[in-house]
Design a protein around this motif. Structure first.
Motif, PDB file in Angstrom:
ATOM      1  N   ILE A 262       0.856  -1.191   0.000  1.00 13.55           N
ATOM      2  CA  ILE A 262       0.000   0.000   0.000  1.00 13.55           C
ATOM      3  C   ILE A 262       0.888   1.235   0.000  1.00 13.55           C
ATOM      4  CG2 ILE A 262      -1.903   1.159   1.165  1.00 13.55           C
ATOM      5  CD1 ILE A 262      -2.343  -1.389   2.786  1.00 13.55           C
ATOM      6  N   GLN A 263       0.779   2.060  -0.987  1.00 12.62           N
ATOM      7  CA  GLN A 263       1.579   3.273  -1.018  1.00 12.62           C
ATOM      8  C   GLN A 263       0.677   4.502  -1.126  1.00 12.62           C
ATOM      9  OE1 GLN A 263       5.135   3.958  -0.940  1.00 12.62           O
ATOM     10  NE2 GLN A 263       4.972   1.996   0.116  1.00 12.62           N
ATOM     11  N   VAL A 264       1.274   5.672  -0.992  1.00 12.93           N
ATOM     12  CA  VAL A 264       0.469   6.888  -0.999  1.00 12.93           C
ATOM     13  C   VAL A 264       1.185   7.978  -1.789  1.00 12.93           C
ATOM     14  CG1 VAL A 264       1.422   7.582   1.244  1.00 12.93           C
ATOM     15  CG2 VAL A 264      -0.719   8.581   0.482  1.00 12.93           C
ATOM     16  N   ILE A 265       0.400   8.789  -2.475  1.00 18.00           N
ATOM     17  CA  ILE A 265       0.927   9.980  -3.147  1.00 18.00           C
ATOM     18  C   ILE A 265       0.209  11.178  -2.536  1.00 18.00           C
ATOM     19  CG2 ILE A 265       1.191  11.198  -5.338  1.00 18.00           C
ATOM     20  CD1 ILE A 265       0.779   8.426  -6.694  1.00 18.00           C
TER      21      ILE A 265
ATOM     22  N   GLU B 243      14.936   5.380  -1.110  1.00 21.76           N
ATOM     23  CA  GLU B 243      14.725   5.135   0.315  1.00 21.76           C
ATOM     24  C   GLU B 243      13.693   4.036   0.613  1.00 21.76           C
ATOM     25  OE1 GLU B 243      13.335   8.308   2.791  1.00 21.76           O
ATOM     26  OE2 GLU B 243      14.576   7.628   4.455  1.00 21.76           O
ATOM     27  N   PRO B 244      12.494   4.076  -0.002  1.00 20.92           N
ATOM     28  CA  PRO B 244      11.564   2.980   0.299  1.00 20.92           C
ATOM     29  C   PRO B 244      12.117   1.606  -0.066  1.00 20.92           C
ATOM     30  CG  PRO B 244      10.672   4.460  -1.396  1.00 20.92           C
ATOM     31  CD  PRO B 244      11.894   5.091  -0.872  1.00 20.92           C
ATOM     32  N   MET B 245      12.957   1.511  -1.107  1.00 24.70           N
ATOM     33  CA  MET B 245      13.542   0.210  -1.463  1.00 24.70           C
ATOM     34  C   MET B 245      14.486  -0.239  -0.366  1.00 24.70           C
ATOM     35  SD  MET B 245      14.402   0.455  -5.482  1.00 24.70           S
ATOM     36  CE  MET B 245      14.489   2.122  -6.035  1.00 24.70           C
TER      37      MET B 245
ATOM     38  N   ARG C  99       8.464   7.467  -6.275  1.00 24.23           N
ATOM     39  CA  ARG C  99       8.775   6.946  -4.949  1.00 24.23           C
ATOM     40  C   ARG C  99       7.726   5.916  -4.510  1.00 24.23           C
ATOM     41  NH1 ARG C  99       8.841  11.156  -0.141  1.00 24.23           N
ATOM     42  NH2 ARG C  99       6.721  11.413  -0.901  1.00 24.23           N
ATOM     43  N   ALA C 100       6.450   6.218  -4.817  1.00 20.29           N
ATOM     44  CA  ALA C 100       5.390   5.278  -4.454  1.00 20.29           C
ATOM     45  C   ALA C 100       5.541   3.969  -5.223  1.00 20.29           C
ATOM     46  CB  ALA C 100       4.025   5.898  -4.722  1.00 20.29           C
TER      47      ALA C 100
END
Lengths: 335, 331
Positions: free
Chosen positions: A106-109, A129-131, A180-181
């Motif tokens: 679940i990601q967010v923009i 960073e998220p990776m 990024r998401a």
């Protein structure tokens, strides 16, 4: 949990289920011994499903609770009551560690491309960073390669990886937020007013990008927005919220062509259409007054003080959110 | 109708460390008495700066009006002294800004802010000003006006504050109101209320209105005439019908194709203009829209087109405007 698992087997095309979600923020008074003197009922009993692969639009005016609903699904707020099932897993029962694998899915923009990127990080670092957090592409070189890939998927020049957010325009930054998401290969993205801050021509570019990505990566979107034109263009189904309540939910064209709830009708009538000939012939049904405070919402139907079809009963009974036509849900007793 | 405002070849520049920003680069338009004119364009196209230039509100330094004339009621505003200009501002020409929170003084009551204007410009006594302030609030649809006069801006919602701004703008019976994105910060139902109020009041009182906005729907609903701006210039002007049904500039066409429609089922993907708006410090002699334009040729590079009349009251600044006849229909 066992009951919820049975739901999954019969209803497997549903990805997210929100059941009777309530989010009441306490209002406290007193500095030393804070006492709760009331609650802001930001979300007050909202239920809906999001199907796999669909884009559900969540619309309403400021303060209607649409963003809070999104934040509750993301578990950024601990809901007061109600359940959020993601792929049949009850998110409210998970701890931080248990939530981790789901955060990848679940990601967010966010809306504001200026405050949602760290100004001290380079674009490449922001996307990587998220990776790093989710341990995807453990090898540095693979990660770098994926950053460049993501930049070009989102229509940005790979050389932006070495730049800082302040060197980019609003539209470009929003593309970085999208990259990024996507970095952790999510299946569900909450777009919270993702195109609202952009100029029309740039907004259209980002809308097209979101559409292309949806098709390419089979994404499911919850598209939170106040711009009803964008929502009609992008969404399969649309839910309308008012003062913490769901007032109407239907397939996109059905909602726009045959709105049932008086609030939806007023909302649609308030949006000016970019065509002077149509505008001249249009009747505008003005909704009177302003949105009441969610601290002390009106009794019965929360819309009744502003509603043109309100009767005496509307101030007493809370209307049930019911299916009046197949797939068309409305919370109004007068229709 | 008589010309109320004539803007001729207005040029406003900002002198910054990055170079000279030609925010407004030679715009010419006029406003008739009682007419509603819209100025449309995206961020940074110079629409707000052009309005501030009319009122001589450009902060100097870094900005300066470097050329052109502004004639208002047959008076050249550039020749007025600061003292005389103050009498025009707020009195003959009023302004409504986008941010109702930052444009009202947070430490003064609503009543004081309105009566101050009335006492300054119209020389009313304290009592008369109080009474007039009450009438004004009633007129803009604020209920319980007596109590509201004693309240501070933070007691009021965004829509109410914008109503107060409109009351302030109307307070001295101006001839012209310039509204800079008056409803951008508001929700749609409140936006509709405010726009309806402004339309009715300007019609009723015969006030001319310049609406600066990026919202093409708002323009279609309210404007008699439209000026489309890009990179500091007016690139097309005409009646609302001309602009929306027969656009003759590729940028106008692209803008119309970029907006999703709420009244029609989705037909196709949007067809947005590619690329970014230009850097205003690096403009050359050619057409500023050229790098993003599908119709661009070498001619567009060597010299920039001037506004040219294509039909009565409809002008466009494009060398290739002939190619755009019926462009919307063939799309």
């Amino acid at each position: 949990m066992s009951m919820e698992n049975t739901i999954k087997s019969s209803d497997s095309d549903v990805l997210v289920q929100v059941k009777n979600l309530k989010m009441h923020f306490p209002i406290t008074e007193g500095a030393l011994i804070p006492q709760v003197v009331g609650h802001v009922k930001a979300v007050d009993g909202v239920s809906f499903d999001i199907r796999r692969g669909e884009t559900l639009g969540l619309v309403g005016e400021s303060g209607c609770g649409k963003t809070t609903t999104g934040r509750c699904i993301l578990q950024l707020e601990k809901a007061t009551s109600g359940n959020i099932l993601y792929d049949s897993v009850n998110l409210g029962q998970l701890d931080r560690i248990g939530m981790m694998p789901l955060r990848q899915r679940i990601q967010v923009i966010f809306q504001d491309p200026f405050s949602s990127l760290n100004p001290r990080m380079k674009i490449g670092e922001i996307i990587a960073e998220p990776m790093h957090v989710h341990n995807i592409e453990a090898d540095n070189r693979a990660r770098e390669k994926r950053v460049l890939e993501l930049l070009s998927v989102c229509g940005l020049n790979p050389k932006f990886a070495d730049r800082y957010p302040h060197e980019m325009s609003g539209g470009q930054r929003q593309r970085v937020g999208i990259a990024r998401a996507l970095a952790v290969r999510p299946e569900f993205i909450i777009c919270d007013e993702a195109v609202s801050a952009l100029d029309v021509s740039i907004q259209a570019q980002v809308i097209n990008l979101l559409e292309d990505l949806r098709d390419e990566f089979n994404l499911t979107y919850l598209f939170i927005a106040h711009d009803l034109s964008v929502v009609r263009h992008l969404c399969h189904r649309v839910a309308v919220m008012y003062l913490g309540k769901m007032v109407e939910l239907a397939d996109c064209d059905e909602l726009y062509d045959n709105p049932i709830h008086p609030y939806t009708k007023a909302l649609l009538s308030a949006v000016p259409i970019p065509d002077p000939t149509i505008e001249k012939g249009r009747k505008h049904q003005m909704v009177k007054g302003e949105i009441p405070s969610p601290i002390n919402p009106p009794s019965g139907c929360v819309f009744h003080p502003r509603c043109i079809s309100a009767t005496d009963g509307c101030s007493k009974a809370i209307p049930e959110f019911r299916e009046v036509k197949p797939g068309h849900w409305v919370a109004c007793t007068e229709v | 109708m008589a010309k109320l405002l004539e803007v001729q070849n207005l040029q406003t520049q900002f002198f910054t460390s990055a170079g000279i920003v030609k925010a407004v680069d030679g715009i010419t338009y006029d406003v008739d008495e009682g007419e509603t004119v819209a100025v449309v364009g995206e961020s940074g196209c110079g629409k707000s700066v052009s309005a501030l230039s009319i009122l001589r509100l450009i902060p100097d330094p870094p900005g300066r009006v470097v050329g052109g004339h502004i004639k208002f009621m047959d008076q050249d505003l550039a020749t007025l002294s600061d003292e005389e200009m103050r009498k025009v501002r707020g009195n003959k020409i009023a302004m409504v800004f986008q941010e109702p929170m930052t444009s009202l003084n947070p430490v003064l009551t609503i009543g004081l802010q309105i009566t101050e204007t009335l006492q300054q410009h119209l020389g009313l006594s304290r009592e008369d000003a109080d009474e007039r302030a009450f009438e004004l609030l009633e007129k803009v649809g604020i209920s319980d006006a007596r109590r509201r006069l004693k309240q501070y801006p933070h007691h009021l919602s965004g829509g109410m504050r914008q109503r107060v701004m409109i009351a302030l703008a109307l307070s001295c019976n101006p001839k012209l109101i310039i509204a800079d994105e008056p409803t951008t910060a508001l929700d749609v139902t409140i936006q509709a209320q405010i726009l309806e109020l402004m339309k009715n009041l300007t019609r009723e009182l015969g006030v001319a209105l310049i609406v600066i906005t990026h919202n093409l729907g708002v323009v279609a609903r309210y404007a008699d005439r439209v000026n489309v701006m890009y990179a500091g210039r007016i690139i097309e002007s005409g009646t609302a019908e001309d602009i929306y049904h027969h656009p003759r500039h590729p940028y106008t066409l692209a803008l119309l194709r970029s907006v999703p429609r709420m009244d029609l089922p989705r037909q196709a993907k949007l067809d947005p203009v590619q690329g970014q708006p230009p850097d205003l410090t690096k403009l050359d002699d050619g057409c500023a829209f050229r790098p993003r334009c599908n119709f661009a040729t070498d001619k567009c590079k060597s010299s920039g087109p001037k506004l040219e009349t294509v039909s009565d009251g409809h002008a466009t600044a494009c060398w290739h405007h002939d190619k755009l006849i019926n462009a919307l229909e063939t799309a």
